[in-house]
Design an enzyme around this catalytic site. Structure first.
Site, PDB file in Angstrom:
ATOM      1  N   HIS A 179      -6.787   4.536   6.682  1.00 35.41           N
ATOM      2  CA  HIS A 179      -5.873   5.582   6.208  1.00 35.41           C
ATOM      3  C   HIS A 179      -6.061   6.836   7.076  1.00 35.41           C
ATOM      4  O   HIS A 179      -7.093   7.022   7.718  1.00 35.41           O
ATOM      5  CB  HIS A 179      -6.112   5.850   4.717  1.00 35.41           C
ATOM      6  CG  HIS A 179      -5.566   4.749   3.849  1.00 35.41           C
ATOM      7  ND1 HIS A 179      -4.376   4.852   3.187  1.00 35.41           N
ATOM      8  CD2 HIS A 179      -6.038   3.505   3.569  1.00 35.41           C
ATOM      9  CE1 HIS A 179      -4.133   3.727   2.525  1.00 35.41           C
ATOM     10  NE2 HIS A 179      -5.132   2.884   2.729  1.00 35.41           N
ATOM     11  N   CYS A 198      -3.846   5.015  -2.200  1.00 34.57           N
ATOM     12  CA  CYS A 198      -4.199   4.232  -3.390  1.00 34.57           C
ATOM     13  C   CYS A 198      -4.150   5.178  -4.585  1.00 34.57           C
ATOM     14  O   CYS A 198      -4.735   6.260  -4.550  1.00 34.57           O
ATOM     15  CB  CYS A 198      -5.596   3.637  -3.223  1.00 34.57           C
ATOM     16  SG  CYS A 198      -6.176   2.813  -4.702  1.00 34.57           S
ATOM     17  N   HIS A 254      -8.331  -1.475   8.437  1.00 33.25           N
ATOM     18  CA  HIS A 254      -7.320  -0.935   7.504  1.00 33.25           C
ATOM     19  C   HIS A 254      -7.670   0.538   7.296  1.00 33.25           C
ATOM     20  O   HIS A 254      -8.454   0.884   6.417  1.00 33.25           O
ATOM     21  CB  HIS A 254      -7.397  -1.735   6.196  1.00 33.25           C
ATOM     22  CG  HIS A 254      -6.473  -1.285   5.117  1.00 33.25           C
ATOM     23  ND1 HIS A 254      -5.378  -2.012   4.713  1.00 33.25           N
ATOM     24  CD2 HIS A 254      -6.480  -0.185   4.314  1.00 33.25           C
ATOM     25  CE1 HIS A 254      -4.753  -1.396   3.726  1.00 33.25           C
ATOM     26  NE2 HIS A 254      -5.412  -0.282   3.463  1.00 33.25           N
ATOM     27  N   ASP A 266       0.849  -1.198   0.000  1.00 34.22           N
ATOM     28  CA  ASP A 266       0.000   0.000   0.000  1.00 34.22           C
ATOM     29  C   ASP A 266       0.879   1.240   0.000  1.00 34.22           C
ATOM     30  O   ASP A 266       0.576   2.234  -0.680  1.00 34.22           O
ATOM     31  CB  ASP A 266      -0.890  -0.035   1.262  1.00 34.22           C
ATOM     32  CG  ASP A 266      -2.124   0.827   1.149  1.00 34.22           C
ATOM     33  OD1 ASP A 266      -2.030   1.912   0.563  1.00 34.22           O
ATOM     34  OD2 ASP A 266      -3.177   0.428   1.670  1.00 34.22           O
TER      35      ASP A 266
END
Ligand code: HMG
Ligand code: MG
Length: 316
Positions: free
Chosen positions: A225, A256, A223, A15
């Protein structure tokens, strides 16, 4: 109640590096992952078998994976001279696989562990993997079937679990539906991605509780961010709900390429510092983790986005 143990899935080499403007070489990617394993991380994403046109930073993931698997074999054979940073425990190296073509390439490189990645947003799904959500589930069903028949472990992602860069709000019912579909096709764990990092703890909690009605919380991972500085708070909320697996990226790398405006993942150093403070065992040694962070920040010529890492560096 907070747990005694939490598993960290380190995603910085995937990532993180997928979103850097300059691509790291295979040698740098391998060395980063070796340093992360030496710090005690036992699940480290090693790359993606996706289109090199679309994500050039993840090209040559086969070479990265082969080098790491050669380390594992040398360790098992007791040939410590062959391994720069020997680790005494098994490390898993999941790789992202979007379709059967990616699976074939991953199998050829020796992958034992893959991750398929769906979304709870139709718009993001099309931008990211060039198909709608339900079509992606069909693709992933074929991938999972063949992977499981080859004795691979299959993890699943649901992106846009707390919002979408293109369509805004995302219904928690849709997150739960997609998570359930991934579980049904054989994923042992579903990682719920706040891809754009827009979530706040109350929203994260409500989303996780809704998904846990479909997939047991023991099979969920967080997960998150950190675009709005909420990732650590969201992780704490996830732990309170019963989540025991957390995805993080060393130095707060991440993002991303198909989620404009998204910042990096929760920094592994910050999460380990928080877990240490809470008396929760992650198995990760923060001082060794800082070697890995310093290494990759120097190679990429970028600052470390972890507040804990910066604070510790200022002390020494
Ligand atoms: P597609 O449907 O063929 O269409 O690929 P495309 O137009 O997007 O890509 C076309 C090219 O990719 C074609 O090559 C295909 O042959 C080739 P061309 O004919 O133009 O020369 N191709 C492949 N090449 C290598 N390996 C393959 C493969 N498949 C097709 N497996 C595909 C669909 C998904 C492959 C493509 O769209 C793609 O690679 N997308 C990139 C997806 C990606 O890596 N996104 C970032 C990871 S997801 C993420 O970060 C979120 C996450 O962290 C969780 C969160 O934060 O929420 C997991
Ligand atoms: Mg991500």
């Amino acid at each position: 109640m907070l747990p005694k143990k939490v598993k960290i899935v380190e995603v910085g080499a995937r990532d993180g590096l997928q979103n850097e403007s300059r691509a790291a070489t295979v040698a740098v990617r391998v060395e980063l992952i070796r340093l992360l394993a030496a710090a005690g991380l036992t699940s480290i994403e090693a790359g993606s078998f996706v289109s090199a046109e679309r994500v050039p930073q993840m090209a040559n993931s086969d070479a990265v994976l082969k080098a790491l698997l050669a380390d594992s074999e040398a360790t098992v054979a007791g040939d410590s001279n062959a391994v720069a940073h020997p680790v005494e425990y098994p490390v898993e190296y999941p790789v992202l696989v979007p379709n059967l073509r990616g699976l074939d390439a991953a199998l050829q490189a020796g992958a034992k562990h893959i991750a398929v990645f769906a979304a709870a947003s139709e718009a993001f799904s099309r931008k990211n993997i060039n198909c709608g959500v339900d079509e992606s589930i069909e693709r992933f069903a074929a991938v999972a079937e063949r992977a499981l028949a080859s004795n691979l472990r299959v993890r699943g992602y649901v992106s846009c679990a707390l919002g979408c860069p293109y369509q805004g709000e995302v219904a928690t019912a849709e997150v739960a539906r997609v998570a359930g579909l991934l579980r049904d096709l054989g994923c042992y764990e579903i990682s719920l991605g706040d891809t754009t990092g827009v979530g706040t703890p109350g929203k994260a909690r409500a989303m996780l509780e809704r998904v846990a009605e479909v997939v047991p919380v023991e099979q969920l991972a967080a997960h998150f961010h950190d675009t709005f500085g909420q990732a650590l708070a969201n992780i704490y909320a996830a732990l309170q709900v019963g989540v025991r697996v957390v995805d993080t990226a060393v130095a707060g790398l991440g993002g991303c390429p198909f989620a404009p405006g998204a910042a990096g993942n929760a920094a592994t150093e910050d999460v380990v510092y928080m877990l240490d403070g809470l008396g929760i065992d992650s198995g990760v040694d923060l001082s060794k983790l800082r070697f890995a962070a310093d290494f990759i920040c120097a190679k990429l010529e970028r600052p470390n986005y972890s507040k804990a890492a910066v604070a510790l560096a200022n002390r020494s």
